[in-house]
Design a protein around this motif. Structure first.
Motif, PDB file in Angstrom:
ATOM      1  N   LEU B  62      57.330  27.380  -4.129  1.00 40.29           N
ATOM      2  CA  LEU B  62      57.391  26.378  -3.066  1.00 40.29           C
ATOM      3  C   LEU B  62      57.937  26.992  -1.779  1.00 40.29           C
ATOM      4  O   LEU B  62      57.419  26.744  -0.681  1.00 40.29           O
ATOM      5  N   PHE B  63      58.955  27.813  -1.936  1.00 42.43           N
ATOM      6  CA  PHE B  63      59.538  28.453  -0.762  1.00 42.43           C
ATOM      7  C   PHE B  63      58.515  29.366  -0.085  1.00 42.43           C
ATOM      8  O   PHE B  63      58.406  29.402   1.144  1.00 42.43           O
ATOM      9  N   GLU B  64      57.758  30.101  -0.892  1.00 36.08           N
ATOM     10  CA  GLU B  64      56.713  30.982  -0.344  1.00 36.08           C
ATOM     11  C   GLU B  64      55.669  30.171   0.429  1.00 36.08           C
ATOM     12  O   GLU B  64      55.255  30.559   1.525  1.00 36.08           O
ATOM     13  N   VAL B  65      55.249  29.064  -0.159  1.00 33.21           N
ATOM     14  CA  VAL B  65      54.239  28.215   0.493  1.00 33.21           C
ATOM     15  C   VAL B  65      54.769  27.696   1.826  1.00 33.21           C
ATOM     16  O   VAL B  65      54.060  27.695   2.837  1.00 33.21           O
ATOM     17  N   TYR B  66      56.023  27.293   1.827  1.00 35.46           N
ATOM     18  CA  TYR B  66      56.603  26.771   3.063  1.00 35.46           C
ATOM     19  C   TYR B  66      56.626  27.846   4.155  1.00 35.46           C
ATOM     20  O   TYR B  66      56.282  27.587   5.309  1.00 35.46           O
ATOM     21  N   LYS B  67      57.020  29.046   3.755  1.00 32.10           N
ATOM     22  CA  LYS B  67      57.064  30.148   4.731  1.00 32.10           C
ATOM     23  C   LYS B  67      55.683  30.420   5.320  1.00 32.10           C
ATOM     24  O   LYS B  67      55.515  30.659   6.507  1.00 32.10           O
ATOM     25  N   GLU B  68      54.668  30.403   4.447  1.00 33.16           N
ATOM     26  CA  GLU B  68      53.334  30.839   4.857  1.00 33.16           C
ATOM     27  C   GLU B  68      52.541  29.764   5.601  1.00 33.16           C
ATOM     28  O   GLU B  68      51.574  30.089   6.292  1.00 33.16           O
ATOM     29  N   CYS B  69      52.931  28.515   5.427  1.00 33.86           N
ATOM     30  CA  CYS B  69      52.129  27.433   6.010  1.00 33.86           C
ATOM     31  C   CYS B  69      52.921  26.569   6.989  1.00 33.86           C
ATOM     32  O   CYS B  69      52.544  25.424   7.238  1.00 33.86           O
ATOM     33  N   PRO B  72      51.337  26.278  12.878  1.00 34.50           N
ATOM     34  CA  PRO B  72      50.019  25.653  13.073  1.00 34.50           C
ATOM     35  C   PRO B  72      48.885  26.665  12.856  1.00 34.50           C
ATOM     36  O   PRO B  72      49.064  27.855  13.084  1.00 34.50           O
ATOM     37  N   ASP B  73      47.774  26.166  12.412  1.00 30.77           N
ATOM     38  CA  ASP B  73      46.556  26.978  12.227  1.00 30.77           C
ATOM     39  C   ASP B  73      46.739  28.120  11.221  1.00 30.77           C
ATOM     40  O   ASP B  73      46.194  29.200  11.387  1.00 30.77           O
ATOM     41  N   TRP B  74      47.501  27.861  10.167  1.00 27.65           N
ATOM     42  CA  TRP B  74      47.736  28.909   9.173  1.00 27.65           C
ATOM     43  C   TRP B  74      46.460  29.284   8.415  1.00 27.65           C
ATOM     44  O   TRP B  74      46.405  30.341   7.785  1.00 27.65           O
ATOM     45  N   ASP B  75      45.429  28.445   8.498  1.00 29.92           N
ATOM     46  CA  ASP B  75      44.199  28.752   7.754  1.00 29.92           C
ATOM     47  C   ASP B  75      43.052  29.235   8.650  1.00 29.92           C
ATOM     48  O   ASP B  75      41.967  29.541   8.162  1.00 29.92           O
ATOM     49  N   GLY B  78      42.558  25.399  12.203  1.00 31.26           N
ATOM     50  CA  GLY B  78      43.328  24.350  12.881  1.00 31.26           C
ATOM     51  C   GLY B  78      44.205  23.521  11.972  1.00 31.26           C
ATOM     52  O   GLY B  78      44.511  22.356  12.293  1.00 31.26           O
ATOM     53  N   ALA B  79      44.640  24.092  10.860  1.00 31.80           N
ATOM     54  CA  ALA B  79      45.480  23.339   9.906  1.00 31.80           C
ATOM     55  C   ALA B  79      46.800  22.925  10.538  1.00 31.80           C
ATOM     56  O   ALA B  79      47.356  23.637  11.374  1.00 31.80           O
ATOM     57  N   SER B  80      47.292  21.763  10.110  1.00 32.26           N
ATOM     58  CA  SER B  80      48.619  21.316  10.535  1.00 32.26           C
ATOM     59  C   SER B  80      49.681  22.078   9.747  1.00 32.26           C
ATOM     60  O   SER B  80      49.473  22.409   8.573  1.00 32.26           O
ATOM     61  N   PRO B  81      50.819  22.337  10.381  1.00 34.98           N
ATOM     62  CA  PRO B  81      51.889  23.040   9.660  1.00 34.98           C
ATOM     63  C   PRO B  81      52.596  22.123   8.662  1.00 34.98           C
ATOM     64  O   PRO B  81      52.610  20.910   8.841  1.00 34.98           O
ATOM     65  N   ILE B  82      53.187  22.728   7.656  1.00 32.04           N
ATOM     66  CA  ILE B  82      54.027  21.969   6.728  1.00 32.04           C
ATOM     67  C   ILE B  82      55.346  21.656   7.429  1.00 32.04           C
ATOM     68  O   ILE B  82      55.959  22.528   8.028  1.00 32.04           O
ATOM     69  N   SER B  83      55.752  20.407   7.349  1.00 32.73           N
ATOM     70  CA  SER B  83      56.999  19.994   7.985  1.00 32.73           C
ATOM     71  C   SER B  83      58.171  20.154   7.027  1.00 32.73           C
ATOM     72  O   SER B  83      57.985  20.264   5.804  1.00 32.73           O
ATOM     73  N   GLU B  84      59.377  20.139   7.579  1.00 30.64           N
ATOM     74  CA  GLU B  84      60.572  20.176   6.726  1.00 30.64           C
ATOM     75  C   GLU B  84      60.614  18.948   5.820  1.00 30.64           C
ATOM     76  O   GLU B  84      61.092  19.013   4.690  1.00 30.64           O
ATOM     77  N   CYS B 108      49.185  24.698  -0.052  1.00 31.02           N
ATOM     78  CA  CYS B 108      49.285  23.823   1.117  1.00 31.02           C
ATOM     79  C   CYS B 108      47.898  23.344   1.532  1.00 31.02           C
ATOM     80  O   CYS B 108      46.909  24.063   1.370  1.00 31.02           O
ATOM     81  N   GLU B 109      47.862  22.152   2.060  1.00 34.43           N
ATOM     82  CA  GLU B 109      46.606  21.558   2.503  1.00 34.43           C
ATOM     83  C   GLU B 109      46.561  21.553   4.035  1.00 34.43           C
ATOM     84  O   GLU B 109      47.611  21.532   4.684  1.00 34.43           O
TER      85      GLU B 109
END
Lengths: 121, 171
Positions: B62-69, B72-75, B78-84, B108-109
């Protein structure tokens, strides 16, 4: 290229490792979830050789191209989505007619993903 | 089911073994981050006592996913970033997983939601996602049967989600 056959092959270029499962080389639903404008960018790759197919994806973004998810047009139509060809850039199209609900979008993306074939770069 | 864990400066064992380090690299001043840290510490103690490595790996993932996503535009589309808030809610999902359930994979979606995926192969997959808005979105494919919906989420997994998880593993 405007008219599509049901057997035409479409490619969704992958720039994030969150779009596939390295454990078994399959496509995740996240690769097929559309952005907020609900237009999922794809390319019509039928009739192209592999080199040309990869070339499109490499010149599309300033990100490292990791792979692509290939899917047959008919799998898109079967779940009541549609394809709008805009040829901007050439061979570009969008998968459209997505539902509004997040969960319904998710389900359709999952159905596309399970019929897609992952090609890693 | 495998859980992909990538080695990095943040995800090594020494980092997570000390809860006082958890949250480094994230916005340290946020009050929400304190809530997340508290949740991590609670999960960390639960992990070490009752669940062991699988849950530990899930938290790490989960921590890795949060760091990577979280940008903005991680994909590239135009993907939205994961919020806290989504990150904190994902901890609540982990905390509320029924005992004995197979560990999901986390991803992450493009909507900025964090997704938990239970994948048993073609035609057998169930996904839930949270975006920090007290709402779970879920979808599942069980052979020829399909389902999707959304439920309010605060502390406990909605019964229909638990039911669908059991359905996934019942055949």
């Amino acid at each position: 290229m405007n008219d599509l056959n049901k057997s035409d092959k479409l490619g969704r270029y992958i720039y994030s490792k969150h779009h596939y499962r390295p454990s078994n080389n399959t496509v995740r639903h996240t690769a097929f979830m559309p952005p907020p404008d609900r237009q999922l960018s794809i390319f019509i790759i039928s009739g192209l050789n592999e080199e040309d197919i990869w070339s499109i994806g490499e010149n599309l973004r300033n990100l490292k191209l990791l792979g692509r998810a290939d899917i047959i047009t008919n799998h898109v139509y079967k779940i009541e989505l549609n394809i709008q060809v805009d040829n901007n850039p050439p061979r570009h199209a969008n998968i459209i007619n997505w539902p509004k609900e997040n969960s319904a979008i998710k389900l359709k993306a999952m159905e596309l993903a399970q019929n897609a074939i992952l090609q890693l770069k | 089911m495998s859980i992909p864990i990538q080695s990095s400066s943040y995800s090594n064992s020494s980092f997570l073994m000390n809860p006082s380090n958890i949250g480094n690299g994230i916005n340290q001043d946020s009050s929400w981050n304190l809530v997340v840290k508290k949740g991590i510490r609670r999960l960390w103690s639960r992990t070490s006592i009752t669940f062991g490595e699988p849950l530990y790996n899930l938290i790490n993932s989960l921590f890795e996913v949060y760091k990577e996503c979280s940008e903005p535009d991680w994909d590239g589309y135009g993907a939205s970033p994961i919020s806290e808030e989504a990150y904190g809610e994902a901890f609540k999902i982990i905390d509320s997983l029924p005992s004995g359930i197979n560990m999901p994979e986390i991803t992450c979606e493009p909507t900025g939601e964090i997704a938990f995926e239970w994948n048993r192969g073609k035609g057998r997959v169930f996904v839930v996602s949270v975006g920090g808005k007290h709402k779970i979105n879920y979808a599942g494919i069980f052979g020829d049967n399909k389902t999707h919906g959304s439920e309010y989420f605060e502390e406990f997994l909605p019964p229909i989600v638990v039911e669908n998880l059991r359905r996934l593993y019942s055949y």
